[in-house]
Design a protein around this motif. Sequence first.
Motif, PDB file in Angstrom:
ATOM      1  N   GLY A 143       0.787  -1.221   0.000  1.00  0.00           N
ATOM      2  CA  GLY A 143       0.000   0.000   0.000  1.00  0.00           C
ATOM      3  C   GLY A 143       0.819   1.270   0.000  1.00  0.00           C
ATOM      4  N   GLY A 144       2.135   1.173   0.268  1.00  0.00           N
ATOM      5  CA  GLY A 144       2.997   2.345   0.157  1.00  0.00           C
ATOM      6  C   GLY A 144       3.201   3.111   1.442  1.00  0.00           C
ATOM      7  N   THR A 145       2.653   2.656   2.560  1.00  0.00           N
ATOM      8  CA  THR A 145       2.812   3.354   3.838  1.00  0.00           C
ATOM      9  C   THR A 145       3.763   2.581   4.740  1.00  0.00           C
ATOM     10  OG1 THR A 145       0.575   4.239   3.694  1.00  0.00           O
ATOM     11  CG2 THR A 145       1.609   4.246   5.858  1.00  0.00           C
ATOM     12  N   SER A 146       4.713   3.277   5.336  1.00  0.00           N
ATOM     13  CA  SER A 146       5.684   2.628   6.203  1.00  0.00           C
ATOM     14  C   SER A 146       5.023   2.233   7.517  1.00  0.00           C
ATOM     15  CB  SER A 146       6.851   3.579   6.473  1.00  0.00           C
ATOM     16  OG  SER A 146       7.760   2.996   7.370  1.00  0.00           O
ATOM     17  N   PRO A 147       4.996   0.932   7.860  1.00  0.00           N
ATOM     18  CA  PRO A 147       4.361   0.499   9.105  1.00  0.00           C
ATOM     19  C   PRO A 147       5.315   0.619  10.294  1.00  0.00           C
ATOM     20  CG  PRO A 147       5.127  -1.406   7.918  1.00  0.00           C
ATOM     21  CD  PRO A 147       5.493  -0.209   7.073  1.00  0.00           C
ATOM     22  N   SER A 148       4.764   0.558  11.498  1.00  0.00           N
ATOM     23  CA  SER A 148       5.586   0.524  12.705  1.00  0.00           C
ATOM     24  C   SER A 148       4.862  -0.309  13.748  1.00  0.00           C
ATOM     25  CB  SER A 148       5.830   1.941  13.244  1.00  0.00           C
ATOM     26  OG  SER A 148       4.605   2.537  13.637  1.00  0.00           O
ATOM     27  N   ALA A 149       5.649  -0.896  14.659  1.00  0.00           N
ATOM     28  CA  ALA A 149       5.059  -1.722  15.708  1.00  0.00           C
ATOM     29  C   ALA A 149       5.976  -1.727  16.923  1.00  0.00           C
ATOM     30  CB  ALA A 149       4.847  -3.155  15.210  1.00  0.00           C
ATOM     31  N   ASP A 150       5.391  -1.782  18.115  1.00  0.00           N
ATOM     32  CA  ASP A 150       6.187  -1.999  19.324  1.00  0.00           C
ATOM     33  C   ASP A 150       5.428  -2.990  20.205  1.00  0.00           C
ATOM     34  OD1 ASP A 150       5.134   0.111  21.837  1.00  0.00           O
ATOM     35  OD2 ASP A 150       4.301   0.267  19.825  1.00  0.00           O
ATOM     36  N   ARG A 151       6.189  -3.736  20.999  1.00  0.00           N
ATOM     37  CA  ARG A 151       5.612  -4.834  21.763  1.00  0.00           C
ATOM     38  C   ARG A 151       6.016  -4.721  23.223  1.00  0.00           C
ATOM     39  NH1 ARG A 151       7.046 -10.969  20.019  1.00  0.00           N
ATOM     40  NH2 ARG A 151       9.143 -10.073  20.135  1.00  0.00           N
ATOM     41  N   TRP A 152       5.084  -5.091  24.129  1.00  0.00           N
ATOM     42  CA  TRP A 152       5.422  -5.156  25.551  1.00  0.00           C
ATOM     43  C   TRP A 152       4.708  -6.364  26.158  1.00  0.00           C
ATOM     44  CZ3 TRP A 152       2.365  -1.637  23.182  1.00  0.00           C
ATOM     45  CH2 TRP A 152       1.058  -1.450  23.645  1.00  0.00           C
ATOM     46  N   TRP A 153       5.353  -6.899  27.213  1.00  0.00           N
ATOM     47  CA  TRP A 153       4.917  -8.157  27.807  1.00  0.00           C
ATOM     48  C   TRP A 153       4.266  -7.941  29.161  1.00  0.00           C
ATOM     49  CZ3 TRP A 153       5.478 -13.021  25.542  1.00  0.00           C
ATOM     50  CH2 TRP A 153       6.239 -13.056  24.380  1.00  0.00           C
ATOM     51  N   LEU A 154       3.252  -8.771  29.451  1.00  0.00           N
ATOM     52  CA  LEU A 154       2.654  -8.875  30.784  1.00  0.00           C
ATOM     53  C   LEU A 154       2.569 -10.366  31.103  1.00  0.00           C
ATOM     54  CD1 LEU A 154      -0.316  -6.327  30.611  1.00  0.00           C
ATOM     55  CD2 LEU A 154       1.897  -6.021  31.732  1.00  0.00           C
ATOM     56  N   GLY A 155       3.540 -10.879  31.828  1.00  0.00           N
ATOM     57  CA  GLY A 155       3.545 -12.312  32.093  1.00  0.00           C
ATOM     58  C   GLY A 155       3.685 -13.103  30.806  1.00  0.00           C
ATOM     59  N   ASP A 156       2.738 -14.005  30.550  1.00  0.00           N
ATOM     60  CA  ASP A 156       2.763 -14.810  29.329  1.00  0.00           C
ATOM     61  C   ASP A 156       1.983 -14.163  28.197  1.00  0.00           C
ATOM     62  OD1 ASP A 156       4.252 -16.865  30.545  1.00  0.00           O
ATOM     63  OD2 ASP A 156       2.442 -17.726  31.425  1.00  0.00           O
TER      64      ASP A 156
END
Length: 309
Positions: A35-48
């Motif tokens: 689609g031409g748009t730069s994606p971004s993602a971030d992740r964080w954990w809570l236990g499992d």
Amino acid sequence: MAGADTTPAVSEQDDEELFEEIASSHLRWDLDLSGGTSPSADRWWLGDTWTVGCRIGPMRGRRRAPELRRNPGEYVGVLMVHHGTEIFSQQGTTATITPGTAALWDGVRPVDCATGGHLVKHTMFVPREALAREVPDLDAVFVRTLPASDTLQLLRGWLNVARGQAVLDPEAARTAERMAVDLLVAAIDRARDGSRGTQAVLRAQVKAFLDDHLDDPDLTLDTVARATAISLRYLHLLFEGTGETAREYLRHRRLERAHDILLRHGDLVSVAEVARRCGFDNPSSFSRAYRSRYGRSPREARHEAPVLL
């Protein structure tokens, strides 16, 4: 130029790196990000459980046998959209998720998704077994839109609060995880029946009170009922259908906390001290309960604890 779209385009040289960023933060997907748009993602954990915040442009995705084989375990995806629209299809059922709404999808079955424009979302990944204990008819919930509600808003807010914490110790992370799952179950119940949703919210409050008072050996369910402004009979009713009574929940949470202390700090505290911190009347009753749940004595578990330097 005023009003110009400044979103960076996806170049061929960046495409593989961007794909890997999105694919590795979620469960594995076969994605078309053309689609031409730069994606971004971030992740964080809570236990499992973990949550991914994602911004992405027009895309199509699917999970088939090659992606399913790379699962790190059996998880349920909980999609919460903040901006844009995403469409999910699984097992012949399709759900349209718009801002403020949510939907669950099964991480062990083939699934398709698509969005035609810019999308901002959270996806929470919950161990399937843990959620199935709270929602016995889990299959009936998949790919059904959960309407916007105060409970969903609370869940999103809670995830953002947890995200803002620098580092959570294992016990705090598991407590935060339980709160998130309880709010999710409340949202599911709310979508089915408003009164059941209210019960789930109250049950989450009761569990939070119990978690805050695990070290009190004199804690009674009468005390819990008074503190949460409900009757003792209604407190018992809140736990019907969850697979355990309120008293059983209190016992297993005390044992979980004791297990965590023994494995992380067993070389620094005695068995008697662990029993006291976790609300047991005496070390003997604690040892019997611990062995029954974990198949070994607290003393044996202490020997498994890492040496803290």
